[in-house]
Design an enzyme around this catalytic site. Structure first.
Site, short mmCIF file in Angstrom:
data_model
loop_
_atom_site.label_atom_id
_atom_site.label_comp_id
_atom_site.label_asym_id
_atom_site.label_seq_id
_atom_site.Cartn_x
_atom_site.Cartn_y
_atom_site.Cartn_z
N GLU A 78 6.08 7.42 4.92
CA GLU A 78 4.73 7.31 5.47
C GLU A 78 4.68 7.91 6.88
O GLU A 78 3.93 8.84 7.16
CB GLU A 78 4.34 5.84 5.50
CG GLU A 78 3.07 5.48 6.25
CD GLU A 78 3.00 3.97 6.46
OE1 GLU A 78 2.11 3.36 5.86
OE2 GLU A 78 3.82 3.43 7.22
N ASP A 298 -2.74 -1.43 4.24
CA ASP A 298 -2.93 -0.14 3.60
C ASP A 298 -4.41 0.23 3.54
O ASP A 298 -4.79 1.39 3.74
CB ASP A 298 -2.37 -0.16 2.18
CG ASP A 298 -0.87 0.14 2.12
OD1 ASP A 298 -0.22 0.08 3.18
OD2 ASP A 298 -0.36 0.40 1.02
#
Length: 432
Positions: A78, A298
């Site tokens: 990420e 998220d």
């Protein structure tokens, strides 16, 4: 009077995207900040992430570098792929190349059933915490590499286009006999594997729905994460990947836009952390039992991702503008300086057992990462509230909370992305 009219019209959302116009709004300037002031602030926020005392970027030797989730003591695909996207946007070739070399050396599988994919979490010395991938990492790696190819060419030491094409070829459906991760993808317990359960297919994009999977393995590819849906990236692949799949990637973009319609609440605009491909809530792991159907960490990325697709393509303009105002209206109703960072998608506050902990704390906060992404949505909005969201981000201080909790990594990266959006510095990079 003329100046007033021009200023008012400039603050209306645009009808064409950067793929067509190569132009981007500077929402900060439209809201009264001086251009030089905005550029200085953007540089300051960049330095906070890459060079300041609370930086999350670290160089290793002469050619490597990594971005660390400091509070979790690891490097994640990420953050590594985010860092590459930021670096190519700012023209920071050395940072980009260092992050890519570290990713390829320690994270990317060079052979075996997972060839081309990246281990989602590594210790900062490169030791893998898990072998499995988290699909959003591959999404960003591919797009950042294509942009690097467009910006710098492929003969400066790294063939960026070839690296992107290799990943694109590897993410196509294929048989996988590797052990299944017990807590896949961005799960918070790295390193645990299940027994090999025999042959199965592995893919990043679900072949039936054309939607991105949560993780490309037998467990996580049964569902998706709304924050992984970035239709604009597929448009980049369709234009410049040169992998012979342009029509497929354009279809993926269309399917992803349609999915976001059903995955976001029609009243609040909130979306679940994870959900089924049809947008319905999940049961069991990751679902209603433990808050996986709630809007939480998220989920913060969805307003920013929809903003990006609006800025670059404007392919779903009317719905995107409505969504931007819908989600800002919800957070405004909660208090623009007070709203929490986790909710149920209907807008109610979750119970304690539903709150996802971070950094050893289980607590609802007014997090700057969510302040940032809701402000980024102002690019799509025409209502007066959007200016207050922009001001809230400009004035927000990224510093520890009273109890000591501080997230230089996730909050810091989302804050930087939002400043890029609102200053017109998150752009489609065309081939030189």
């Amino acid at each position: 009077m003329l100046i007033t009219v021009l200023s008012a019209s400039a603050q209306k959302p645009w009808k064409k995207g950067g793929f067509e116009t190569r132009k981007y709004r500077n929402v900060f300037v439209e809201n009264g900040y001086k251009k030089a002031e905005v550029e200085a602030k953007l540089k300051e926020v960049f330095n906070d992430v890459f060079r300041g005392p609370n930086k999350v970027y670290f160089e290793v030797g002469d050619s490597l570098g990594y971005i660390s989730d400091i509070k979790n003591h690891d490097a994640r695909t990420e953050g590594m792929s985010y860092g590459m996207m930021i670096a190519v946007q700012f023209g920071e070739k050395d940072i980009f190349d260092r992050l890519w070399r570290w990713s390829k050396k320690y994270m990317q599988h060079q052979d075996g059933p997972r060839e081309g994919y990246f281990a989602w979490s590594c210790k900062t010395d490169g030791t893998r915490n898990a072998q499995g991938a988290a699909s959003d990492g591959e999404l960003y790696y591919i797009t950042a590499l294509i942009f690097a190819s467009n910006r710098w060419g492929n003969d400066t030491g790294i063939n960026y286009k070839a690296e992107a094409q290799h990943i694109l070829n590897c993410i196509q459906p294929r048989e996988d006999t590797s052990p299944q991760p017990a807590f896949p993808g961005m799960g918070r317990r790295p390193g645990q594997e299940q027994q090999n359960q025999g042959p199965r297919m592995m893919y990043l994009i679900d072949p039936e729905t054309r939607l991105i999977t949560f993780t490309p393995d037998g467990f996580g590819q049964r569902y998706t994460d709304p924050s992984y849906h970035i239709p604009a990236f597929y448009e980049v692949w369709a234009r410049w990947a040169d992998d012979g799949r342009s029509d497929f990637w354009r279809e993926c973009a269309e399917k992803s836009r349609a999915f976001l319609h059903i995955a976001t609440n029609p009243v609040t605009g909130l979306n679940p952390d994870v959900c089924n491909f049809d947008g319905s809530m999940m049961e069991g792991w990751g679902g209603r039992r433990n808050g996986g159907s709630n809007f939480r960490y998220d989920s913060w990325r969805v307003p920013m991702n929809i903003t990006l697709d609006y800025e670059w393509s404007c392919a779903d303009r009317k719905w995107q503008q409505q969504y931007g105002e819908r989600i800002q209206n919800f957070f405004y109703s909660q208090g623009i300086n007070d709203f929490y960072d986790q909710y149920r998608v209907d807008g109610t506050v979750p119970e304690d057992n539903e709150i996802l902990p971070a950094g050893g704390f289980r607590k609802l906060r007014h997090s700057i990462g969510l302040v940032a992404t809701t402000a980024a949505a102002s690019v799509m909005c025409s209502h007066k509230k959007s200016k207050e969201f922009v001001q809230a981000l400009w004035n927000a201080r990224h510093e520890p909370f009273e109890d000591g909790y501080f997230d230089a990594y996730y909050d810091g990266l989302l804050r930087l992305f939002a400043f890029m959006h609102l200053s017109g510095h998150y752009q489609v990079i065309f081939p030189n």
